[in-house]
Scaffold this motif. Sequence first.
Motif, mmCIF file in Angstrom:
data_model
loop_
_atom_site.group_PDB
_atom_site.id
_atom_site.type_symbol
_atom_site.label_atom_id
_atom_site.label_comp_id
_atom_site.label_asym_id
_atom_site.label_seq_id
_atom_site.Cartn_x
_atom_site.Cartn_y
_atom_site.Cartn_z
ATOM 1 N N GLY A 1 0.873 -1.027 -0.266
ATOM 2 C CA GLY A 1 -0.010 -0.393 -0.411
ATOM 3 C C GLY A 1 0.667 0.923 -0.049
ATOM 4 O O GLY A 1 0.660 2.149 -0.799
ATOM 5 N N THR A 2 1.961 1.186 0.939
ATOM 6 C CA THR A 2 3.149 1.788 0.710
ATOM 7 C C THR A 2 3.350 2.658 -0.412
ATOM 8 O O THR A 2 3.296 3.582 -1.181
ATOM 9 C CB THR A 2 4.045 2.450 2.033
ATOM 10 N N LEU A 3 3.913 1.882 -1.034
ATOM 11 C CA LEU A 3 4.684 1.729 -2.065
ATOM 12 C C LEU A 3 3.327 2.225 -3.128
ATOM 13 O O LEU A 3 3.806 2.875 -3.948
ATOM 14 C CB LEU A 3 4.791 0.435 -2.923
ATOM 15 N N ALA A 4 2.319 1.714 -3.469
ATOM 16 C CA ALA A 4 1.392 2.360 -4.311
ATOM 17 C C ALA A 4 0.943 3.565 -4.684
ATOM 18 O O ALA A 4 1.287 4.426 -5.053
ATOM 19 C CB ALA A 4 -0.178 1.541 -4.206
ATOM 20 N N LEU A 5 0.920 4.214 -2.610
ATOM 21 C CA LEU A 5 0.258 5.766 -2.595
ATOM 22 C C LEU A 5 2.011 6.922 -3.680
ATOM 23 O O LEU A 5 1.912 7.424 -3.857
ATOM 24 C CB LEU A 5 0.794 5.171 -1.455
ATOM 25 N N VAL A 6 2.923 5.957 -2.998
ATOM 26 C CA VAL A 6 3.993 7.042 -3.224
ATOM 27 C C VAL A 6 4.511 6.421 -4.983
ATOM 28 O O VAL A 6 4.168 7.583 -6.268
ATOM 29 C CB VAL A 6 5.354 6.940 -2.122
ATOM 30 N N ALA A 7 4.155 5.405 -5.246
ATOM 31 C CA ALA A 7 5.080 5.585 -6.814
ATOM 32 C C ALA A 7 3.772 6.611 -7.850
ATOM 33 O O ALA A 7 4.160 6.966 -8.913
ATOM 34 C CB ALA A 7 4.837 4.058 -6.697
ATOM 35 N N GLY A 8 2.724 6.039 -6.900
ATOM 36 C CA GLY A 8 1.687 6.597 -7.795
ATOM 37 C C GLY A 8 1.002 7.826 -8.104
ATOM 38 O O GLY A 8 1.894 8.684 -8.796
ATOM 39 N N PHE A 9 1.429 8.480 -6.938
ATOM 40 C CA PHE A 9 1.836 9.654 -6.539
ATOM 41 C C PHE A 9 3.312 10.806 -7.861
ATOM 42 O O PHE A 9 2.804 11.013 -8.689
ATOM 43 C CB PHE A 9 2.448 10.609 -5.071
ATOM 44 N N LEU A 10 4.176 10.027 -8.069
ATOM 45 C CA LEU A 10 5.200 10.521 -8.694
ATOM 46 C C LEU A 10 4.777 10.598 -10.201
ATOM 47 O O LEU A 10 5.319 10.887 -11.086
ATOM 48 C CB LEU A 10 6.504 9.109 -8.294
ATOM 49 N N GLN A 11 4.083 9.424 -10.576
ATOM 50 C CA GLN A 11 2.904 9.245 -11.738
ATOM 51 C C GLN A 11 3.093 10.514 -12.414
ATOM 52 O O GLN A 11 2.744 10.625 -13.386
ATOM 53 C CB GLN A 11 2.148 8.107 -11.887
ATOM 54 N N PHE A 12 2.255 11.187 -11.384
ATOM 55 C CA PHE A 12 1.121 12.471 -12.194
ATOM 56 C C PHE A 12 1.720 13.556 -12.093
ATOM 57 O O PHE A 12 1.458 15.039 -12.720
ATOM 58 C CB PHE A 12 0.033 12.761 -10.725
ATOM 59 N N SER A 13 3.150 13.624 -12.226
ATOM 60 C CA SER A 13 4.286 14.264 -11.935
ATOM 61 C C SER A 13 5.008 14.738 -13.924
ATOM 62 O O SER A 13 4.988 13.370 -14.252
ATOM 63 C CB SER A 13 5.673 14.054 -11.744
ATOM 64 N N ASP A 14 3.972 16.187 -14.404
ATOM 65 C CA ASP A 14 4.515 16.227 -15.844
ATOM 66 C C ASP A 14 5.809 16.274 -16.060
ATOM 67 O O ASP A 14 6.038 15.779 -17.127
ATOM 68 C CB ASP A 14 3.804 17.482 -16.197
ATOM 69 N N ARG A 15 6.803 16.410 -15.251
ATOM 70 C CA ARG A 15 8.256 16.802 -15.448
ATOM 71 C C ARG A 15 8.554 15.231 -15.785
ATOM 72 O O ARG A 15 9.623 14.730 -16.745
ATOM 73 C CB ARG A 15 9.012 17.451 -14.389
ATOM 74 N N VAL A 16 8.406 14.130 -14.895
ATOM 75 C CA VAL A 16 8.649 12.574 -14.562
ATOM 76 C C VAL A 16 8.202 12.234 -16.291
ATOM 77 O O VAL A 16 9.163 11.412 -16.833
ATOM 78 C CB VAL A 16 8.599 12.105 -13.606
ATOM 79 N N ARG A 17 7.037 12.529 -16.008
ATOM 80 C CA ARG A 17 6.803 12.134 -17.114
ATOM 81 C C ARG A 17 7.658 11.830 -18.582
ATOM 82 O O ARG A 17 7.618 11.323 -19.806
ATOM 83 C CB ARG A 17 4.947 12.255 -17.849
ATOM 84 N N THR A 18 7.620 13.774 -18.930
ATOM 85 C CA THR A 18 8.381 14.095 -19.919
ATOM 86 C C THR A 18 9.252 13.834 -20.185
ATOM 87 O O THR A 18 10.020 13.752 -21.211
ATOM 88 C CB THR A 18 7.612 15.181 -20.785
ATOM 89 N N ARG A 19 10.224 14.129 -18.975
ATOM 90 C CA ARG A 19 12.015 13.916 -19.164
ATOM 91 C C ARG A 19 12.650 12.711 -18.872
ATOM 92 O O ARG A 19 13.585 12.358 -19.448
ATOM 93 C CB ARG A 19 12.485 15.059 -18.323
ATOM 94 N N PHE A 20 11.781 12.101 -18.438
ATOM 95 C CA PHE A 20 12.246 11.081 -17.559
ATOM 96 C C PHE A 20 11.112 9.348 -18.193
ATOM 97 O O PHE A 20 10.677 9.071 -17.285
ATOM 98 C CB PHE A 20 12.579 10.544 -16.610
ATOM 99 N N PRO A 21 11.017 9.195 -19.181
ATOM 100 C CA PRO A 21 10.014 8.327 -19.924
ATOM 101 C C PRO A 21 10.122 7.035 -19.576
ATOM 102 O O PRO A 21 8.971 6.099 -18.774
ATOM 103 C CB PRO A 21 9.861 8.529 -21.436
ATOM 104 N N ALA A 22 11.172 6.624 -19.802
ATOM 105 C CA ALA A 22 11.963 4.830 -19.324
ATOM 106 C C ALA A 22 11.296 4.943 -17.395
ATOM 107 O O ALA A 22 10.901 4.038 -16.929
ATOM 108 C CB ALA A 22 13.227 4.419 -19.106
ATOM 109 N N LEU A 23 11.935 5.663 -16.778
ATOM 110 C CA LEU A 23 10.992 6.524 -14.987
ATOM 111 C C LEU A 23 9.543 6.415 -14.913
ATOM 112 O O LEU A 23 9.227 5.362 -14.635
ATOM 113 C CB LEU A 23 11.778 7.263 -14.253
#
Length: 397
Positions: free
Chosen positions: A86-108
């Motif tokens: 549950g903790t993993l899902a909460l943290v990993a899921g939050f990071l997925q909504f970052s426009d910066r992570v999504r556009t700059r680091f697609p592999a991540l």
Amino acid sequence: MGTSGWVRGSRLRQLGWLVVLFTVLFYAPLAFTYFLHGPTQHRLQDDVMMLLVSPGFAFGLGSGYDGHIATYIATYPTMWTHTVAGTLALVAGFLQFSDRVRTRFPALHRLLGRVYLVSAMIVAGSAIAYLVRTGSAQVFSGKAFAEVLWLLAIGTLTAGGLALAAILRRDVAAHRELVALSYALICSAPLLRIGWLTIAQLWHTTKEMINLTEGSWAGPLLITGAIVYTRRYGHGRGRQHSPLCTERAAALAAVASTLGVVALCVFAARTHWSNTPDWFVGGWGPLVVFFVIPYLVQFAGFAAMAQRARLRGDLAALTAWRTYLLALIATPALSALMLGYATGVHHIPLSQAWWAAPLGWNLALFVTFAGHVTLTTTFARRRAPALISANQPVAVS
Ligand code: HEM
């Protein structure tokens, strides 16, 4: 990092994400450490509750320390897995909504996406394993709350499965909205604990009772969050028609709703608020405050959004808001069914079974959200092209 790099959009949207960030930062350490050192050890979460509410709330009547610990001893490996995933899902899921992570680091983004979906499935799977093993009367907050948790677990599995199917079909629009729905359900865990903290400041009652009240409004609030977040993507062109949003569906929902209201009145006339557990608060007051009023507020809000969409001629948004409004129109019928199931099949005393009635509201919104996404994006068109054109769209003027 400024919020503009995190999630682009209006100030309201950025404020929303600050709230989610605070929620994740607050709850992740409490959830991660909950079962880390054993099923009975002293817990950080209880210390926080003691400090911010009261020792009685954290350790007294209706806190879990009055007879619930044995179920955690019996299910320790399952619950350990549940809280870590549950903790993993909460943290990993939050990071997925970052426009910066999504556009700059697609592999991540892809890696975190896999971590998120696997963890979310483990959370729901371990919850089901717990519920199957633990009799519903032994579930924290009793049988009506066990129904809430069953629905939440099935909803989490469904939303995650649909989000995975959408991305495997390269349907990014559907994927984005279904992941938002899935993450909204994951956020029910921190919202529940934040609810304990805030509601207990205004109402001197127990954790178990607050759980029941949150089983009513938390789901609709979180699904509304997913709707608002995906609005700028979700109401895109080409989504003006939906097989869910038709004149016939509206008429059916209205008839069912009328019957539902009659059934709810019959149940109400037969209700006695006696022989309830010590931690339970009977009477209509809590149901009005935590079910009827939030439901009416949401109805008024969705109707206003539909009206605004109509005035600016945004047909896609109008279809979406009208579809969600249909869910709210159908709510009394589904609530009566849930209440009937809780008393007639699950044998919950009517006084406590009333807290299963808001599941009709939760279910209606979940189904219309998932239905609207899958039936108006290419997700459905690839599978059933005839479905969309075969139905008459609702008139918009
Ligand atoms: C979204 C789907 C979820 C479902 C269906 C679910 C279900 C459950 C169930 C059945 C229990 C045991 C209830 C009892 O004590 O009788 C439980 C407890 C717990 N869950 Fe979840 N859960 C979900 C999400 C999460 C998430 C995402 C987290 C962590 C971030 C989490 C953390 C916990 C913790 C810490 C407990 C221990 C009880 C407590 O905190 O008071 N759950 N959950």
